[in-house]
Design an enzyme around this catalytic site. Structure first.
Site, PDB file in Angstrom:
ATOM      1  N   HIS A 272      -8.298 107.209 -38.240  1.00  0.00           N
ATOM      2  CA  HIS A 272      -8.567 108.013 -39.431  1.00  0.00           C
ATOM      3  C   HIS A 272      -7.374 108.907 -39.783  1.00  0.00           C
ATOM      4  CE1 HIS A 272     -11.546 109.608 -42.247  1.00  0.00           C
ATOM      5  NE2 HIS A 272     -10.968 110.780 -42.075  1.00  0.00           N
TER       6      HIS A 272
ATOM      7  N   HIS B  94     -16.209 108.275 -46.985  1.00  0.00           N
ATOM      8  CA  HIS B  94     -17.058 109.029 -46.061  1.00  0.00           C
ATOM      9  C   HIS B  94     -18.218 108.128 -45.661  1.00  0.00           C
ATOM     10  CE1 HIS B  94     -17.816 113.442 -44.802  1.00  0.00           C
ATOM     11  NE2 HIS B  94     -16.737 112.972 -44.241  1.00  0.00           N
TER      12      HIS B  94
END
Lengths: 733, 236
Positions: free
Chosen positions: A59, A105
């Protein structure tokens, strides 16, 4: 890093686990752990390991995708800030610029749809206003499992409510939404949020911690134990039955974020006579205080010393590890000019926000964390941030898996089922949950136009935008599917008269350790690259979301692409509403194989833009997902009445209605402008064919002079609008 | 002479209202901050804009009603000054007891952002001077809590005194607003000593020019500004 400093650091507390086991637990593989040891020249402690794991997570580090992302075109005459900052920035003229980015998300939204989606919106808004830009528009791309999957109804309702709950309160209009349903997303939904803000082109702020002795300040909400390990969670796959064990998702407070944004806007504009109060600013997003400290220091080639006891907390006795890895929302880290602390604090206190000096900028390249007066972690900034591992993971040609073409008993039944499918049905129910007009600048939104168009405040300029991807196409051909995501955005923004000037991408894929998945990612990036080069659209920001798979079953490759276009005078881009008697035409080329011709796309885009700005095109919609019949139904829906369309001479009726291989668009024209429009197409050497006209209360499609089918529009529109509410209610389609 | 637009920390339509006044009407707008104890000098009319005043995690507008600026707004209204509350501003006016009733969660529990056709039920006077009675206009709504509710006696009184300002044209079988359940279809009401306080859920500032899909909202804002310039004529 000297061994002497290391020896003063706390040893790992938990003696049940060896350091390497701790590392595995946090998501570092054994080679990465070895590398961490080499960087330090000693065994890292638990706080340090947590920082390594977060910074080297997929990430934060883009370790699997970085070598390929470099291939994307990211520069151009309008690009002021490209990828690598909190958001990309593009010049839009008259001294103004826009900052924008899209981010995923996905994982948090599957676990807790409301808060996951809400904090996704909050995070992308912070990315944008951190650059100095006031947000003026938001978009989203949502992918859910099949409508009849037991979780889909609650996930859809929760995600949509979360996006609205955050954006509506914050005060940003949500102007475009792309929603689709497919079994491939059953266990891994996608929630991609886009935000765009406006700023002065000469007042761009960056996340840099420079100037030895300058204070490092913490502003915004207090830190709690929420979201610890969010970054590493987003870098791991799910397996069935594991959902209860997943860590807590962050909780959003849009009101707090609104205060934070207003305070930041005041801060950016403060004390212009002395060149401002601020040096750099970064939002605490994924990996919270860790990523903001390391990235700000690394960008400046500096170091920071942080006193963790000064971090405002809302829970008792938080450890250094928890403080560093918390993903509590609505927080920022900023570096002010020395001596300006009081002025900064005064601004934040106006908005009733915490603002505390928690450290100072140093020049030794190290991030030093102090707790209880002793150093609990000493780590080199660059090695953890910019010099994170990069992998050239093996990749293999992904298997092409085109979806089987559905078979229908008749052309009419097929067409009706097709346009009423969840993918193609209008998303009005979803759009109504979003405040699309706050800001009083929304000129067009996606509920009723090919793309959104939002005014740049105080000017006659406007930006158009759309966020696109059809996963099914990417499974059939990952490169072509990705090209088409950009193509769709370019054509949609051109339909409302805009010149595409920049793009942002959110690359949603499965597990990159699976060579075929890695192959589809590489192909996807290549597809975006080809289309960007051919259409002159640089990618200025983006995000990669990997490990979207459950039990080895990956999602469709889904490279969502947001395209932003510019209109220099919005009065020219706004047309009168379509009305009965207006003419309908198709411009562009018949289906010509699965690979869309980028040169034709470019010419079609130019023509659509010119026709709009010259007042010829009242409505336009590209022929993309769902083919021509879907385009025609959409035009009828926007008009709110019937139409008669005689199919173009593209081949047999069924393929003319459904083919997704044409480079074409349907346009609505005032009859008195038909000749001019036709002439314009002739000069541009783009095929132009009149299909029919708007009017009446029936949707009539004919081929070769004979009617194919005729639908009463009242029933058609009712059927179309019923599709999404039925899914929300959990009823079978 | 200017219109004061009150900014609570969570107001998000304050700038839009000021823009509509300046661009749409060429009328001056001044900002009033929620912590202020007085309205700006020269205030002739007041707007309480939409948004989420203090986050509205309690009841919408409940905390805002107790803010320092609201004491000043109340004095202004009691003296006959024109006050317009839009969306969250309407909720605040009800919480502050400047208008009767309350705005509950929409009957379907959902946020609604869509155009609403309205009937102007009390046109021709005061702030509504530029409307004809029974004129139909279209303004957008954007709210989760616009379900206007009051006891039957209050509703009867509002109707008999001609204080229902706007009604939703689309009603359900009970006569309530189809979109949000508002009793008797009430979208906006007026109050104050001279009908000088108006609250409504729809957003006039979002229909303040041709580029914003219409200018019906500008008609109300023009009435607000004019009422402030002619205080003697503010009568329902």
């Amino acid at each position: 890093m000297s061994a002497a400093t290391g020896s003063t650091l706390a040893r790992l507390q938990d003696t049940d686990l060896s350091a390497v086991e701790h590392a595995r637990d946090m998501g570092l593989d054994d080679a990465e752990y070895q590398r961490a040891q080499q960087v330090l020249g000693r065994v890292p402690n638990k706080v340090e390991l947590g920082c390594f794991a977060a910074m080297w997570s997929e990430h934060c580090s883009y370790k699997s995708s970085r070598v390929h992302l470099r291939r994307l075109p990211t520069t151009g005459p309008r690009v002021l800030v490209g990828p690598g900052e909190n958001a990309g920035v593009v010049d839009v003229g008259e001294g103004w610029a826009v900052a924008f980015k899209v981010e995923s998300h996905n994982h948090p939204s599957y676990i807790e749809p409301y808060q996951g989606a809400a904090t996704g919106v909050g995070g992308i808004l912070r990315d944008v206003f951190t650059m100095g830009a006031r947000p003026i528009a938001a978009m989203n791309l949502l992918r859910f499992g099949r409508p009849e999957h037991p979780k889909t109804a609650a996930l859809l309702a929760g995600v949509v409510k979360g996006i609205g709950g955050y954006g509506n309160c914050f005060g940003v209009p949500t102007v475009y939404s792309s929603t689709d349903f497919d079994a491939r997303y059953d266990g891994n939904i996608l929630v991609n949020a886009f935000a765009l803000g406006v700023l002065r082109a000469d007042a761009i702020w960056k996340g840099t911690a420079s100037g030895v002795g300058n204070p490092v300040m913490y502003v915004g909400a207090k830190t709690g134990r929420d979201g610890i390990h969010g970054a590493t969670m987003a870098s791991d796959s799910f397996s069935e039955g594991e959902e209860q064990e997943r860590p807590t998702v962050q909780v959003g407070d849009p009101f707090k974020e609104k205060l934070l944004m207003e305070a930041c806007m005041e801060l950016f504009a403060a004390a212009p006579e002395q060149g401002g109060l601020l040096v750099g600013i970064q939002d605490m997003g994924a990996a919270g205080l860790t990523s903001s400290c390391f990235e700000m220091a690394s960008r400046a080639g500096s170091g920071v010393r942080i006193d963790l006891d000064r971090v405002p907390t809302r829970e008792q006795s938080m450890s250094a590890y928890e403080l560093m890895l918390s993903e509590s929302q609505e927080r920022m880290l900023l570096v002010a000019k020395r001596g300006c602390e009081d002025a900064v604090r005064a601004i934040f206190s106006t908005w009733d926000l915490d603002c505390v000096t928690i450290g100072t900028v140093t020049d030794d390249g190290m991030v030093r964390l102090v707790k209880g007066g002793v150093e609990v972690a000493v780590l080199p900034a660059r090695e953890l941030a910019d010099d994170a591992p990069r992998y050239e993971r093996p990749f293999a040609a992904p298997p092409a898996s085109p979806a089987p073409a559905p078979t229908w008993s008749s052309i009419e039944i097929g067409a009706r089922a097709h346009v009423c499918s969840p993918a193609l049905a209008p998303k009005s129910w979803i759009y109504r949950r979003y405040d699309r007009e706050v800001g009083a600048g929304t000129l067009l939104d996606g509920s009723n136009a090919a793309a959104a168009l939002v005014r740049i405040p105080h000017t006659q300029r406007a930006v158009a935008m759309a966020l696109c991807c059809v996963g099914r196409w990417c499974s059939a051909d990952p490169r072509e599917g990705a090209r088409r995501a950009l193509i769709e955005g370019v054509l949609r923004t051109s339909c409302v008269g805009a010149l595409p000037i920049g793009a942002t991408d959110c690359l949603n894929y499965g597990n990159p350790r699976v060579p075929e998945v890695m192959g589809s990612l590489v192909e996807g990036i290549e597809g975006i690259r080809e289309a960007c080069l051919a259409l002159d659209v640089p990618v200025v920001s983006g995000n990669v979301s990997l490990y979207n798979s459950t039990d080895e079953r990956a999602i469709h490759p889904t490279p969502a692409v947001g395209v932003v276009g510019l209109v220099e005078d919005f009065a020219k881009a706004l047309a009168r509403p379509a009305r009965a008697g207006d003419t309908m035409a198709v411009i562009g080329w018949p289906p010509a194989g699965p690979t869309l011709d980028l040169g034709r796309v470019r010419r079609l885009g130019e023509l659509l833009r010119a026709m709009r700005l010259e007042g010829e095109s009242l409505e336009a919609q590209p022929v993309m997902e769902g083919g021509l019949v879907s385009t025609l139904v959409e035009l009828a829906r926007r008009f709110g009445g019937g139409l008669f369309a005689s199919l173009p001479s593209w081949g047999d009726a069924a393929s003319t209605l459904h083919s997704e291989e044409a480079v074409a668009a349907a346009v609505v024209l005032p009859p008195e402008r038909l000749q001019e429009a036709h002439q314009r197409a002739r000069v541009a050497d783009v095929p132009f064919e009149v299909l029919g006209a708007l009017g009446g209360h029936h949707f009539v499609v004919a081929a070769e002079g004979a009617p194919l089918f005729e639908w009463a529009t009242e029933a058609l529109f009712a059927d179309l609008e019923a599709v999404i509410p039925r899914i929300v209610r959990g009823e079978r389609a | 002479m200017s219109t004061a637009v009150v900014t609570f920390p969570g107001s998000n339509c304050d700038r839009d209202c000021a823009l509509a006044l300046r661009e749409g009407l060429g009328a001056p707008a001044a900002r009033a901050w929620h912590k202020d104890h007085e309205l700006p000098p020269g205030t002739t009319s007041v707007i309480l804009p939409g948004g989420f005043s203090y986050g509205d995690y309690l009841r919408c507008g409940a905390m805002a009603a107790l803010s320092p600026i609201m004491a000043a707004v109340k004095r202004f209204a009691d003296a006959g000054g024109p006050v317009l509350g839009i969306c969250n501003g309407f909720q605040i006016l009800c919480e502050a007891r400047l208008l009767p009733g309350a705005l509950l969660r929409n009957h379907d529990g959902l946020f609604h952002c869509e155009d609403a056709e309205l009937e102007v039920s009390a046109g021709g006077a005061g702030m509504l001077m530029c409307f004809d009675r029974r004129q139909r206009i279209t303004l957008p709504i954007a709210h989760g809590e616009g379900n206007y509710t009051a006891d039957a006696a209050t509703l009867d009184r509002l109707e008999s005194e001609g204080r229902v300002a706007f009604r939703y044209v689309a009603r359900d079988a009970q006569g309530n607003g189809a979109v949000n359940g508002a009793q008797r279809g009430i979208a906006g009401i007026l109050g104050g000593p001279a009908g000088n306080v108006v609250g409504l859920m729809p957003h006039p500032e979002r229909r303040s020019g041709a580029h914003l899909h219409g200018a019906d909202g500008l008609v109300l804002l023009r009435g607000l500004v004019a009422a402030g310039q002619r205080p003697g004529e503010v009568r329902p």
